[in-house]
Design a protein around this motif. Structure first.
Motif, mmCIF file in Angstrom:
data_model
loop_
_atom_site.group_PDB
_atom_site.id
_atom_site.type_symbol
_atom_site.label_atom_id
_atom_site.label_comp_id
_atom_site.label_asym_id
_atom_site.label_seq_id
_atom_site.Cartn_x
_atom_site.Cartn_y
_atom_site.Cartn_z
ATOM 1 N N ARG A 131 11.083 -27.243 25.621
ATOM 2 C CA ARG A 131 10.572 -26.691 26.867
ATOM 3 C C ARG A 131 9.835 -27.774 27.669
ATOM 4 N NH1 ARG A 131 7.088 -22.171 24.193
ATOM 5 N NH2 ARG A 131 5.912 -22.443 26.118
ATOM 6 N N TYR A 167 13.278 -24.528 21.584
ATOM 7 C CA TYR A 167 13.677 -23.170 21.954
ATOM 8 C C TYR A 167 15.187 -22.995 21.874
ATOM 9 C CZ TYR A 167 15.395 -24.699 26.551
ATOM 10 O OH TYR A 167 16.101 -25.294 27.561
ATOM 11 N N ARG A 224 14.321 -16.045 25.377
ATOM 12 C CA ARG A 224 14.094 -17.397 24.856
ATOM 13 C C ARG A 224 13.296 -17.281 23.564
ATOM 14 N NH1 ARG A 224 11.866 -22.180 28.670
ATOM 15 N NH2 ARG A 224 9.971 -20.905 28.775
ATOM 16 N N THR A 267 11.240 -19.098 20.821
ATOM 17 C CA THR A 267 10.516 -20.362 20.804
ATOM 18 C C THR A 267 9.272 -20.240 19.936
ATOM 19 O OG1 THR A 267 9.501 -22.044 22.259
ATOM 20 C CG2 THR A 267 9.329 -19.751 22.952
#
Length: 380
Positions: free
Chosen positions: A164, A171, A237, A239
């Motif tokens: 990111r 991610y 997403r 992550t």
């Protein structure tokens, strides 16, 4: 005029001391160096000893910095300025190197240079250590995969996972498919790192976050309710909060559970009952935490002590009243019973009753014991 040379000498010594405090040794790629923290080592802003290194490479180069010691708990800081304090681009790590060793990944800025502070956790730590810098491969482009309702999926974070922005946090992107306007529940679980879920949409390469969750699941796991768009599509997403997150995770997608009818069980002062939180219980809409409802029967205005214990989850007690179907909380307790047990003292209403939610701190399920006794009278 004689004091002037003395003052100059003192100023020179102070300047030399400042230079020594910020002195830095060059470190080369793939060449580990040995150092030692001593009583004479310079001190960081928090009073802990350190040795400062500098690595000079290429702008945009990704490196892994590692520090190991058998003498103390290692701490690493890396940034444009890493000592005695840290610049805004500084990153640090305590134990990602395994045991008490430190490890972090860093992308070199436009200057191609990074300061490395080999540090310790405690101010009185002393002893030898080693520091090394190795090159990392560039991160891979994000791979978008489909997550389907009722079909468990899995992912893996490594040094080559997409990251990111400039944070270095890994991610993966997952797509969802369902009915237009439908809401799905996505769970992310990992035994290796703190899971973190975000839902939103892509604008070019930029992921626009609309909803997010860190620990709505059990322990460090994430759970997120994702509304699908008019075409029945959604984007998630998977992550973490930490740039050093490495390891595997599990992803599951399901339809939200069907809400259960709220039933009220009676519990008299002086009684103790065994209960269980499971799929048969009602749950809070926002985070799907199960609960049981009790009506405590005693005398009007009586003060009682309520205690909840569980071997399976962190107990939570909530006290209040119902306005129609809405529970209005007046008091709560998480751990006043010691450990993960909950306990509080409440006052019954004018009818000698009260409403109690026996629940968990998170979405955990399992057995519990609930007891109610009269509160001791205040000494006169």
């Amino acid at each position: 005029m004689k004091p002037i040379p003395c003052l100059l000498a003192v100023a020179l010594l102070m300047a030399l001391g400042t230079i020594n405090a910020h002195a830095q040794s060059a470190i080369q790629l793939d060449v580990p160096v040995s150092g030692e923290l001593t009583a004479d080592s310079p001190r960081a802003d928090d009073g802990t000893p350190y040795v400062l290194y500098v690595y000079r490479g290429q702008p945009g180069e990704r490196v892994r910095i590692q520090m190991a010691s058998d003498a103390f708990d290692s701490w690493l800081a890396a940034g444009s300025v890493a000592a005695p304090g840290c610049s805004s681009d500084c990153r640090n790590d305590d134990d990602s190197g395994g045991g008490l060793n430190a490890s972090l990944a860093y992308t070199l800025p436009a200057s191609g240079e990074v300061q490395i502070r080999a540090n310790s956790i405690n101010s009185d730590d002393q002893g030898p250590f080693t520091v090394s810098v190795t090159r990392l491969p560039p991160p891979a482009a994000p791979v978008t995969r489909a997550a389907r309702v009722g079909e468990p999926a899995s992912g893996q974070f490594s040094d080559t996972t997409a990251t990111r922005d400039d944070s270095g946090i890994p991610y993966d992107i997952w797509t969802l498919q369902g009915q237009p306007g439908q809401t799905l529940t996505v769970r992310m679980e990992s035994d290796d790192f703190d899971a973190y879920l975000q839902s939103g949409r892509l604008q070019g390469d930029d992921f626009q976050v609309e909803y997010e969750d860190d620990d709505g699941g059990n322990q460090l796991n994430a759970r997120l309710r994702v509304p699908l768009d008019s075409r029945g599509r959604g984007l998630v997403r998977a992550t973490s909060y930490a740039a050093d997150a490495r390891g595997s995770y599990r992803l599951t997608v399901s339809e939200p559970p069907r809400q259960r009818e709220v039933t009220v069980a009676d519990l008299a002062v002086g009684e103790s009952v065994r209960g269980r939180l499971d799929d048969n219980d009602p749950f809070t809409v926002e985070d799907e935490i199960r609960y049981d409802v009790y009506r405590i029967n005693g005398t009007p205005g009586q003060r009682v002590v309520v205690r909840m214990e569980s071997p399976d989850f962190d107990a939570l007690l909530r006290w209040g009243l119902y306005d129609g179907e809405n529970f209005i909380e007046d008091q709560r307790d998480d751990d006043s019973g010691g450990g993960t047990s909950a306990q509080f003292t409440v006052t019954l209403d004018a009818e000698g009753e009260g409403r109690l939610h026996a629940t968990a701190w998170d979405a955990s399920e399992g057995s519990y014991t609930l007891s109610v006794v009269a509160a001791p009278r205040a000494a006169r």
